[in-house]
Motif scaffolding. Structure first.
Motif, PDB file in Angstrom:
ATOM      1  N   LEU A  28      -6.733 -14.353  -1.177  1.00 26.60           N
ATOM      2  CA  LEU A  28      -5.471 -13.729  -0.766  1.00 26.60           C
ATOM      3  C   LEU A  28      -4.593 -13.434  -1.980  1.00 26.60           C
ATOM      4  O   LEU A  28      -4.382 -14.307  -2.808  1.00 26.60           O
ATOM      5  CB  LEU A  28      -4.707 -14.673   0.168  1.00 26.60           C
ATOM      6  CG  LEU A  28      -5.513 -15.220   1.345  1.00 26.60           C
ATOM      7  CD1 LEU A  28      -4.688 -16.259   2.099  1.00 26.60           C
ATOM      8  CD2 LEU A  28      -5.915 -14.082   2.278  1.00 26.60           C
ATOM      9  N   PRO A  29      -4.082 -12.208  -2.058  1.00 29.63           N
ATOM     10  CA  PRO A  29      -3.197 -11.873  -3.175  1.00 29.63           C
ATOM     11  C   PRO A  29      -1.915 -12.695  -3.141  1.00 29.63           C
ATOM     12  O   PRO A  29      -1.547 -13.251  -2.103  1.00 29.63           O
ATOM     13  CB  PRO A  29      -2.883 -10.394  -2.956  1.00 29.63           C
ATOM     14  CG  PRO A  29      -3.854  -9.911  -1.955  1.00 29.63           C
ATOM     15  CD  PRO A  29      -4.274 -11.079  -1.146  1.00 29.63           C
ATOM     16  N   LEU A  43       3.444 -10.890   6.055  1.00 33.06           N
ATOM     17  CA  LEU A  43       3.543 -10.743   4.612  1.00 33.06           C
ATOM     18  C   LEU A  43       2.122 -10.616   4.047  1.00 33.06           C
ATOM     19  O   LEU A  43       1.500 -11.585   3.657  1.00 33.06           O
ATOM     20  CB  LEU A  43       4.245 -11.990   4.049  1.00 33.06           C
ATOM     21  CG  LEU A  43       4.797 -11.913   2.633  1.00 33.06           C
ATOM     22  CD1 LEU A  43       5.880 -10.860   2.507  1.00 33.06           C
ATOM     23  CD2 LEU A  43       5.365 -13.274   2.229  1.00 33.06           C
ATOM     24  N   GLY A  44       1.611  -9.397   4.059  1.00 33.79           N
ATOM     25  CA  GLY A  44       0.259  -9.220   3.541  1.00 33.79           C
ATOM     26  C   GLY A  44      -0.773  -8.938   4.614  1.00 33.79           C
ATOM     27  O   GLY A  44      -1.970  -8.912   4.337  1.00 33.79           O
ATOM     28  N   TRP A  45      -0.330  -8.747   5.822  1.00 32.43           N
ATOM     29  CA  TRP A  45      -1.253  -8.407   6.920  1.00 32.43           C
ATOM     30  C   TRP A  45      -0.461  -7.559   7.915  1.00 32.43           C
ATOM     31  O   TRP A  45       0.761  -7.742   8.047  1.00 32.43           O
ATOM     32  CB  TRP A  45      -1.746  -9.678   7.606  1.00 32.43           C
ATOM     33  CG  TRP A  45      -2.443  -9.445   8.926  1.00 32.43           C
ATOM     34  CD1 TRP A  45      -3.779  -9.237   9.134  1.00 32.43           C
ATOM     35  CD2 TRP A  45      -1.827  -9.416  10.230  1.00 32.43           C
ATOM     36  NE1 TRP A  45      -4.028  -9.077  10.464  1.00 32.43           N
ATOM     37  CE2 TRP A  45      -2.848  -9.170  11.167  1.00 32.43           C
ATOM     38  CE3 TRP A  45      -0.515  -9.555  10.689  1.00 32.43           C
ATOM     39  CZ2 TRP A  45      -2.606  -9.077  12.534  1.00 32.43           C
ATOM     40  CZ3 TRP A  45      -0.262  -9.453  12.054  1.00 32.43           C
ATOM     41  CH2 TRP A  45      -1.312  -9.219  12.962  1.00 32.43           C
ATOM     42  N   ALA A  46      -1.124  -6.625   8.556  1.00 31.95           N
ATOM     43  CA  ALA A  46      -0.398  -5.806   9.534  1.00 31.95           C
ATOM     44  C   ALA A  46      -1.260  -5.519  10.748  1.00 31.95           C
ATOM     45  O   ALA A  46      -2.482  -5.463  10.673  1.00 31.95           O
ATOM     46  CB  ALA A  46       0.046  -4.496   8.897  1.00 31.95           C
ATOM     47  N   HIS A  47      -0.593  -5.363  11.870  1.00 25.15           N
ATOM     48  CA  HIS A  47      -1.229  -4.925  13.104  1.00 25.15           C
ATOM     49  C   HIS A  47      -0.344  -3.808  13.624  1.00 25.15           C
ATOM     50  O   HIS A  47       0.689  -4.068  14.257  1.00 25.15           O
ATOM     51  CB  HIS A  47      -1.292  -6.085  14.102  1.00 25.15           C
ATOM     52  CG  HIS A  47      -1.931  -5.728  15.412  1.00 25.15           C
ATOM     53  ND1 HIS A  47      -1.201  -5.382  16.529  1.00 25.15           N
ATOM     54  CD2 HIS A  47      -3.238  -5.648  15.765  1.00 25.15           C
ATOM     55  CE1 HIS A  47      -2.028  -5.114  17.523  1.00 25.15           C
ATOM     56  NE2 HIS A  47      -3.270  -5.278  17.097  1.00 25.15           N
ATOM     57  N   GLY A  48      -0.704  -2.573  13.274  1.00 31.72           N
ATOM     58  CA  GLY A  48       0.136  -1.435  13.653  1.00 31.72           C
ATOM     59  C   GLY A  48       1.563  -1.652  13.172  1.00 31.72           C
ATOM     60  O   GLY A  48       1.786  -2.087  12.043  1.00 31.72           O
ATOM     61  N   ASP A  49       2.516  -1.383  14.062  1.00 34.18           N
ATOM     62  CA  ASP A  49       3.923  -1.539  13.690  1.00 34.18           C
ATOM     63  C   ASP A  49       4.502  -2.848  14.202  1.00 34.18           C
ATOM     64  O   ASP A  49       5.714  -3.037  14.200  1.00 34.18           O
ATOM     65  CB  ASP A  49       4.761  -0.392  14.304  1.00 34.18           C
ATOM     66  CG  ASP A  49       4.404   0.926  13.674  1.00 34.18           C
ATOM     67  OD1 ASP A  49       3.974   0.903  12.499  1.00 34.18           O
ATOM     68  OD2 ASP A  49       4.532   1.978  14.346  1.00 34.18           O
ATOM     69  N   ASP A  50       3.654  -3.739  14.689  1.00 36.42           N
ATOM     70  CA  ASP A  50       4.172  -4.972  15.287  1.00 36.42           C
ATOM     71  C   ASP A  50       4.843  -5.860  14.251  1.00 36.42           C
ATOM     72  O   ASP A  50       4.253  -6.170  13.219  1.00 36.42           O
ATOM     73  CB  ASP A  50       3.034  -5.747  15.967  1.00 36.42           C
ATOM     74  CG  ASP A  50       2.531  -5.009  17.187  1.00 36.42           C
ATOM     75  OD1 ASP A  50       3.343  -4.745  18.090  1.00 36.42           O
ATOM     76  OD2 ASP A  50       1.335  -4.670  17.223  1.00 36.42           O
ATOM     77  N   SER A  80      -3.959  -7.240   3.244  1.00 39.88           N
ATOM     78  CA  SER A  80      -3.791  -6.320   2.120  1.00 39.88           C
ATOM     79  C   SER A  80      -4.383  -6.908   0.842  1.00 39.88           C
ATOM     80  O   SER A  80      -4.260  -8.102   0.580  1.00 39.88           O
ATOM     81  CB  SER A  80      -2.302  -6.053   1.937  1.00 39.88           C
ATOM     82  OG  SER A  80      -2.074  -5.518   0.667  1.00 39.88           O
ATOM     83  N   ALA A  81      -5.014  -6.035   0.047  1.00 39.60           N
ATOM     84  CA  ALA A  81      -5.627  -6.511  -1.193  1.00 39.60           C
ATOM     85  C   ALA A  81      -4.608  -6.557  -2.330  1.00 39.60           C
ATOM     86  O   ALA A  81      -4.910  -7.028  -3.417  1.00 39.60           O
ATOM     87  CB  ALA A  81      -6.805  -5.622  -1.569  1.00 39.60           C
ATOM     88  N   SER A  82      -3.410  -6.044  -2.093  1.00 39.52           N
ATOM     89  CA  SER A  82      -2.407  -6.117  -3.167  1.00 39.52           C
ATOM     90  C   SER A  82      -1.297  -7.111  -2.818  1.00 39.52           C
ATOM     91  O   SER A  82      -1.092  -7.428  -1.646  1.00 39.52           O
ATOM     92  CB  SER A  82      -1.842  -4.733  -3.463  1.00 39.52           C
ATOM     93  OG  SER A  82      -1.647  -4.028  -2.278  1.00 39.52           O
ATOM     94  N   PRO A  83      -0.594  -7.591  -3.834  1.00 42.95           N
ATOM     95  CA  PRO A  83       0.421  -8.627  -3.592  1.00 42.95           C
ATOM     96  C   PRO A  83       1.537  -8.149  -2.676  1.00 42.95           C
ATOM     97  O   PRO A  83       1.811  -6.956  -2.582  1.00 42.95           O
ATOM     98  CB  PRO A  83       0.989  -8.903  -4.990  1.00 42.95           C
ATOM     99  CG  PRO A  83       0.056  -8.296  -5.950  1.00 42.95           C
ATOM    100  CD  PRO A  83      -0.682  -7.222  -5.245  1.00 42.95           C
ATOM    101  N   SER A  84       2.161  -9.086  -1.998  1.00 44.87           N
ATOM    102  CA  SER A  84       3.282  -8.701  -1.126  1.00 44.87           C
ATOM    103  C   SER A  84       4.572  -9.271  -1.695  1.00 44.87           C
ATOM    104  O   SER A  84       4.559 -10.238  -2.452  1.00 44.87           O
ATOM    105  CB  SER A  84       3.063  -9.211   0.289  1.00 44.87           C
ATOM    106  OG  SER A  84       2.067 -10.193   0.335  1.00 44.87           O
ATOM    107  N   ARG A  85       5.668  -8.671  -1.286  1.00 41.17           N
ATOM    108  CA  ARG A  85       6.973  -9.060  -1.814  1.00 41.17           C
ATOM    109  C   ARG A  85       7.817  -9.753  -0.771  1.00 41.17           C
ATOM    110  O   ARG A  85       7.882  -9.293   0.372  1.00 41.17           O
ATOM    111  CB  ARG A  85       7.715  -7.778  -2.180  1.00 41.17           C
ATOM    112  CG  ARG A  85       7.984  -7.648  -3.628  1.00 41.17           C
ATOM    113  CD  ARG A  85       8.882  -6.474  -3.816  1.00 41.17           C
ATOM    114  NE  ARG A  85       8.440  -5.755  -4.996  1.00 41.17           N
ATOM    115  CZ  ARG A  85       9.281  -5.242  -5.886  1.00 41.17           C
ATOM    116  NH1 ARG A  85      10.571  -5.325  -5.694  1.00 41.17           N
ATOM    117  NH2 ARG A  85       8.821  -4.612  -6.933  1.00 41.17           N
TER     118      ARG A  85
END
Ligand code: GLU
Length: 464
Positions: A232-233, A273-280, A298-303
């Motif tokens: 995980l990034p 923070l680093g994962w998404a399910h549509g707009d939820d 996501s493969a890139s870091p989150s803020r």
């Protein structure tokens, strides 16, 4: 095969929010596949590991509800030294490991040369090979045990978050798996543990990517099936830098608890923070575990985004059961020195104000003036309390005193006739009335607030 994941914190301090997210994803992945989520305390670094830190970590996980199911099965590495010794012995016997008698001086020389030439550090001088003569065993040196890493080819894996990763074996050292005093080393213990615990998916921070090829080669030497790996990034702070206590970031999970974040809001926020399910954005953990898949990480870091965390927290406060909020607010109100006594039920106050706060401390403040009139702030007074206000409030108090039925409606019904009589607009009544009763102009609908505070107390505050 049962999907088995684990969270493996090192107990050397507080529980980092990045760690909580790692635990959350590991847990959710196991839940999604109806598998097992295990906990392992990596406490082999005896100098830096403390029991206090173990407890802090367990409390933190407990707070967010991520470890309750397997509390009795926690694996402590320090309780597994015999097992590690056994596996070291096995690797030696099978020729996958060997004794190395290099002195400190020799190793320092090798390190210098490696830095100069950009090669792997250890020159493998004690590695047995067909036709090779090994040095003479020196006196007075306890050997370390080194792992026989493959010399050529690559070690590769398909990371479930980062995709294909491949490292040339020539870049990997014959790493030490047991020190001269017999204690096992980090990468080796992790492999033995993951194997014995039946871990099928290693989900961890990407600061461990460099360890993975070393671990993979040990798995292979042990004839084991490789687990899947997902790295995980990092989580970055709001400025886009590595999140850290030193930069003043809120890092420890307990700090979020103190800030008045609800555990379910913390998890909801970290999930996104680093994962998404549509707009939820706002969801329960049941929904999250149903939706969660590593391919959506996501493969890139989150803020970090504290505004968003507070927004999500506010939504969870609105959805939370009022009786539960009572328990969470009592200690906070006590801290503010607000006595929760008399007939005014905190649960009723919460019901009236809960949609006005984004954290539990703010919610406590919203509840406080129902019990004790706040000290008005100067700006509010300057804005809403003109020279007529004091006398006007006394006249309104007289009207209130005459009410036979005390309810939001009956109070509300006084407003219009009173304003007409005084020749003022509603604002000239509502704001001073809030200040006179609550000590703050920021309250919900003033009729509902007065109704709840009660006639006697309202009149006492207005006339006092
Ligand atoms: N103990 C390691 C850490 O706290 C985790 C190791 C792993 O997950 O393999 O970063």
């Amino acid at each position: 095969m049962t999907v088995t994941t684990r969270f493996a914190p090192s107990p050397t301090g507080y529980l980092h929010i990045g760690g909580v997210r790692t635990a959350l994803y590991s847990w959710a992945f196991a839940q999604h596949h109806r598998g097992k989520f295990l906990l392992r305390i990596e406490d082999t670094d005896l100098e830096r590991s403390t029991q206090e830190s173990v407890e802090i970590i367990l409390q933190g996980l407990n707070w967010v509800g991520l470890h309750a199911a397997n509390q009795d099965k926690i694996v402590y590495q320090t309780q597994r030294f015999d097992r590690y010794k056994e596996v070291v012995k096995q690797l030696l016997e099978q020729g996958h490991a060997y004794l190395c008698y290099c002195s400190k001086e020799e190793l320092a020389e090798m390190r210098e040369r490696a830095e100069r030439e950009g090669t792997a550090t250890y020159d493998r001088r004690w590695r047995p090979e067909v036709g090779k003569t090994l040095p003479e065993i020196p006196q007075g040196i306890e050997p370390v045990v080194r792992f026989k890493n493959p010399l050529d080819g690559v070690t590769a894996w398909t990371d479930l978050v980062k995709g294909e990763i491949s490292i040339p074996n020539a870049a990997l050292d014959d790493l030490i798996i047991a020190r001269a005093d017999g204690t096992p080393t980090y990468n080796f213990c992790v492999v033995v543990d993951d194997l014995d615990m039946g871990v099928t998916h290693v989900i961890r921070g990407d600061d461990h990517v460099n360890n993975t090829p070393k671990q993979i080669n040990i798995f292979k030497a042990l004839g084991a099936k490789l687990p899947e790996f997902a790295h995980l990034p990092m989580i970055l702070n709001e400025q886009g830098k590595k999140i850290s206590k030193r930069s003043g970031d809120t890092v420890a999970i307990t700090e979020y608890e103190d800030m008045g974040i609800l555990p379910e809001a913390m998890l909801n926020y970290l999930a996104r923070l680093g994962w998404a399910h549509g707009d939820d954005e706002f969801f329960t953990m049941e929904q999250f575990t149903q939706w969660f898949d590593l391919k959506d990480v996501s493969a890139s870091p989150s803020r970090m985004d504290s505004k968003k965390l507070l927004w999500i927290n506010g939504e969870h406060i609105k959805a939370a059961d009022n009786a539960r909020l009572v328990d969470l607010l009592i200690p906070r109100l006590q801290k503010l020195g607000v006595p929760i006594s008399g007939s005014l039920k905190l649960e009723d106050v919460i019901a009236l104000v809960k949609d006005r706060a984004q954290d539990l401390n703010a919610l406590a403040n919203e509840c406080a003036y129902f019990y004790v009139k706040a000290t008005p702030d100067e700006a509010d007074v300057a804005k809403h309390w003109d020279e007529d206000a004091a006398a006007r409030m006394q006249r309104f108090a007289d009207k209130l005193a005459q009410l036979e039925t005390w309810s939001a409606e009956s109070i509300h019904d006084l407003f219009k006739p009173f304003c007409d009589e005084e020749g003022i607009k509603m604002g000239k009544l509502g704001m001073p009335l809030r200040l006179a009763v609550c000590g703050t102009a920021k309250t919900p609908s003033v009729d509902a607030v007065l109704a709840l505070i009660g006639k006697e107390e309202v009149l006492r505050r207005m006339r006092g």
